[in-house]
Every structure is written in C-alpha cells, then in structure tokens.
Design a protein around this motif. Structure first.
Motif, PDB file in Angstrom:
ATOM      1  N   LYS A  90       0.822  -1.213   0.000  1.00 40.16           N
ATOM      2  CA  LYS A  90       0.000   0.000   0.000  1.00 40.16           C
ATOM      3  C   LYS A  90       0.856   1.262   0.000  1.00 40.16           C
ATOM      4  CE  LYS A  90      -4.076  -1.487   2.460  1.00 40.16           C
ATOM      5  NZ  LYS A  90      -4.640  -2.077   1.270  1.00 40.16           N
ATOM      6  N   GLN A 104      -2.896   5.266  -1.265  1.00 44.57           N
ATOM      7  CA  GLN A 104      -3.865   4.167  -1.177  1.00 44.57           C
ATOM      8  C   GLN A 104      -4.351   3.993   0.270  1.00 44.57           C
ATOM      9  OE1 GLN A 104      -1.325   1.105  -2.756  1.00 44.57           O
ATOM     10  NE2 GLN A 104      -2.396   1.074  -4.732  1.00 44.57           N
ATOM     11  N   TRP A 105      -3.392   4.045   1.185  1.00 44.68           N
ATOM     12  CA  TRP A 105      -3.729   3.849   2.601  1.00 44.68           C
ATOM     13  C   TRP A 105      -4.654   4.959   3.090  1.00 44.68           C
ATOM     14  CZ3 TRP A 105      -3.252   6.258   7.326  1.00 44.68           C
ATOM     15  CH2 TRP A 105      -3.371   5.437   8.460  1.00 44.68           C
TER      16      TRP A 105
END
Length: 199
Positions: A114, A118-119
């Motif tokens: 990630k 994205q996280w």
C-alpha cells in the motif's frame, strides 16, 4: 441400668430429634444462600465475549474503546505483551490517520502492498475499537497467528464494496512475523478471509 421402657423411650425420641436437627440445618443453609444473593455484589466478568457471539452494544457507542484488550489465554502467551503493543500501534495509526505509524506496525512486505495515497484513501473515515485478542499461536519459526475481533465504523462508501455498512464487527486471524526483533503484522493468507457482520 435402664429398664425396657427406658430403652424404648430413647429409641423413639432419637429419629424425631435427628429429623428436627436436619430440618434446622437445611433451613439455615437455604437462608444463608438467599441472603448471600441479596448482599454480595456480583463479581465483574473479565473474560471477553467469544468471537462467535455478537457484541452486547448495538451501534450506539460504536466502535467502542480503542484500547486493545486480551483474553486470559492470549495475555499468558510469552509474546502476548509485544503482540498487544504492535496491535495498539496498528489500530492507533488507523484511528489517527497516521501512515507513518502504520509503517512501524507492519512488515516491509505488507508496507509494500500500500502506498501512502492508497492507505489514506482506504482508511480516510475509519475508526476502530472494541479490539480483543483471543488467541496467539505459533505458525512456524518467526511467525504467529493472532485471532482477534474488532469493530470498525466508517462511511459506508469506504467499507468493503460487498459489505457497505457504517458499522462492521470483524473476526480475523492476523499473521505476524518477527522483523528486526519486533513482532509486526504481516501480509499473507491468514488475514485474507475475515468474517464480518453488521453491528
């Protein structure tokens, strides 16, 4: 020496006396149990609810306390304290939106899955709580499997696409790996199929 009439009198009075004493003892015991129930405060149950049972609270206080708790079994494991600390860092990072702290709680392999963007997108509205570790098991050299449950509250659009609810109760097995002397959440099959239900 007592006569026959004396023996007969003693023989008839003994069963009656025994029955009266027995009755008094039974009544005293029953009264004692009743008063004990009235005056003794109930002891608090510290064993957490098993993963198969729903949490007693529905929605109102979701997701619950962010502090990681341990069952007696998990706390007694030699690595219990270190696993709890790693999980606390992990869940704190999500609740506080700190990708940097999340990186400290996971292995290099998991971190590579990630990016920061994205996280941040995945956990932007998530708050986790009611976290309980039930069991810790060795899975091989330098690896553990950790059974736990927790509750997540999020915007339904940030929930799993196939389960878009605001409050979800999770039961998962997280893989852990020893990395540079610390237990960290790893990637792998153990955490790939969590069970969940709506709060």
């Amino acid at each position: 020496m007592p006569g026959p009439s004396g023996n007969r009198a003693r023989g008839t009075s003994q069963p009656w006396l025994f029955a009266a004493v027995l009755f008094a003892v039974v009544v005293a015991l029953a009264a004692g149990l009743l008063t004990r129930g009235w005056y003794v405060l109930p002891t608090r149950v510290t064993t957490p609810i098993s993963p198969s049972q729903p949490s007693p609270s529905k929605n109102g206080a979701a997701p619950g306390s962010p502090v990681v708790s341990m069952s007696t079994d998990a706390a007694a494991h030699p690595d219990g304290a270190r696993v709890r600390d790693a999980l606390q860092t992990y869940f704190n990072s999500i609740n506080e939106g700190s990708y940097t702290d999340w990186l400290r709680a996971v292995t290099t392999d998991r971190a590579e899955d990630k990016t920061r963007a994205q996280w941040k997108q995945e956990y932007r509205s998530t708050k986790d709580g009611s976290i309980t570790v039930y069991r810790i098991e060795r899975a091989g050299p330098g690896s553990l499997r950790v059974l736990l449950s927790f509750t997540s509250a999020q915007n339904p659009r940030d929930a799993p696409a196939d389960f878009p609810y605001q409050c979800i109760r999770w039961r998962v097995v997280y893989p852990f790996a020893l990395e540079r002397g610390e237990w960290k959440l790893d990637s792998g099959q153990a955490g790939a199929s969590p069970q969940h239900d709506q709060c």
